[in-house]
Write a protein that holds these residues in place. Structure first.
Motif: not given
Length: 353
Positions: A109-124
């Protein structure tokens, strides 16, 4: 046409050209979330061919990593002959490698340089990633200690390294990894928006103190311990092999047979040494890039490739077992052919022909 009208006409042409140029520039800039014009991060300019190649590569490696490590887990858990202290550590390593296979999905999901799952999932995700990295490093240290005792003190190895102690050590390794990762990234959970500069960004910040602690605890100290122990193991193993080959006299052999580790132990040390070398080769670039900047791990193709290299190590471990461990090849045949469901399959002899 008068001079005034002419100037007005050309001024209108210039304004239109400027607006058209601005529109074209806006079209060239891709946003992670186009609906959030003011708060969205910009997508890094990556070649579509590189993104496609990396996506296919990560998909294949993810599938292989999950499948191969699942075979290792099933084999060690099912066959009683494999319930040894060394294999218990390998089982723990296989579990961490198995979870790495799922981290590949996040990398996709990050090969294009973006995170699409929100800050909570980013922290987890950050916590899960740190847990797996810490547990993997801890497992490598345990493997080094296991081989050190087996080669350097073979007489006391059965009493010092028991199956129960191996299970306790593995449990402590995972428990410490979970506690350590939660403490290190607790602030990210408490303040989900603190380290996010824009929508589509996913970064973690330890702070200077946390960064230094993490550098020593998960990189410098473990690697130093691993290298020192395996250097000693290598020297002792070479000297013991020379003793076994020379067999200068009956008296020498009589006193050295029990003090020399078994040939199987030396072979295991060589195989697990290869596992550690591959691990360090994949780990060092990851930490070197991390030292430069965490952002580079998420927003450049170089960073994505480096993280993928580290994760790819989890796919290589089962392949090393398949090359050097006959018991793993035999267990794969039994599992794949579904003979594992036959009664008494757990007592199959895998270690001897």
């Amino acid at each position: 046409m008068s001079w005034v009208e002419s100037q007005t006409f050309w001024r209108g042409i210039n304004v239109g050209a400027t607006l058209l140029s601005s529109l074209l520039e806006m079209e060239e800039v891709e946003l992670c979330f186009p609906q959030l014009l003011k708060t969205s991060c910009r997508k890094p300019k990556h070649s579509s061919s590189h993104i496609l190649l990396l996506s296919v590569l990560l998909s294949v490696v993810s599938l292989l990593t999950v499948s191969l490590n699942m075979l290792v887990i099933i084999a060690i858990l099912h066959f009683r002959q494999l319930h040894t202290s060394t294999n218990m550590i390998l089982l723990s390593l296989a579990f961490s490698d198995f979870f790495v296979g799922f981290l590949f999905l996040f990398q996709l999901m990050m090969v294009d340089g973006c995170w699409y799952l929100g800050n909570l999932m980013c922290a987890l995700f950050g916590i899960l990633d740190l847990i797996i990295v810490s547990a993997s490093v801890g497992n490598m240290v345990l493997i080094s200690i296991d081989r050190y005792v087996a080669i350097c003190d073979p007489l006391h190895y059965p009493t010092k390294v028991t199956l129960k102690r191996a299970r306790v050590s593995v449990s402590l390794c995972w428990t410490c990894s979970v506690i350590y990762s939660t403490v290190m990234l607790r602030e990210n959970l408490d303040n989900l928006d603190k380290f996010s500069s824009c929508a589509g960004d996913c970064t973690a910040d330890f702070g200077i103190t946390g960064f230094i602690i993490d550098l020593f605890l998960t990189f410098l100290i473990p690697i130093t311990v691993i290298l020192v122990l395996y250097a000693i193991v290598f020297v002792v193993a070479v000297s013991q092999i020379q003793i076994m080959r020379s067999q200068v006299s009956v008296l020498t052999s009589r006193y050295s047979v029990k003090a020399i580790p078994k040939k199987s132990e030396i072979k295991a040390a060589r195989t697990l040494g290869l596992v550690i070398i591959v691990f360090l080769s994949c780990l060092c670039p990851y930490f070197c890039i991390s030292l430069l900047s965490l952002d580079s791990l998420l927003h450049t193709l170089t960073g994505v490739y480096v993280m993928s290299l580290f994760y790819f190590n989890s796919c290589l471990n089962p392949l090393i077992y398949a090359l050097f461990y006959p018991w793993f090849r035999k267990s794969i045949k039994i599992i794949v052919t579904l003979k594992i469901f036959k009664s008494g399959s757990s007592n199959v002899n895998l270690l001897h022909p």
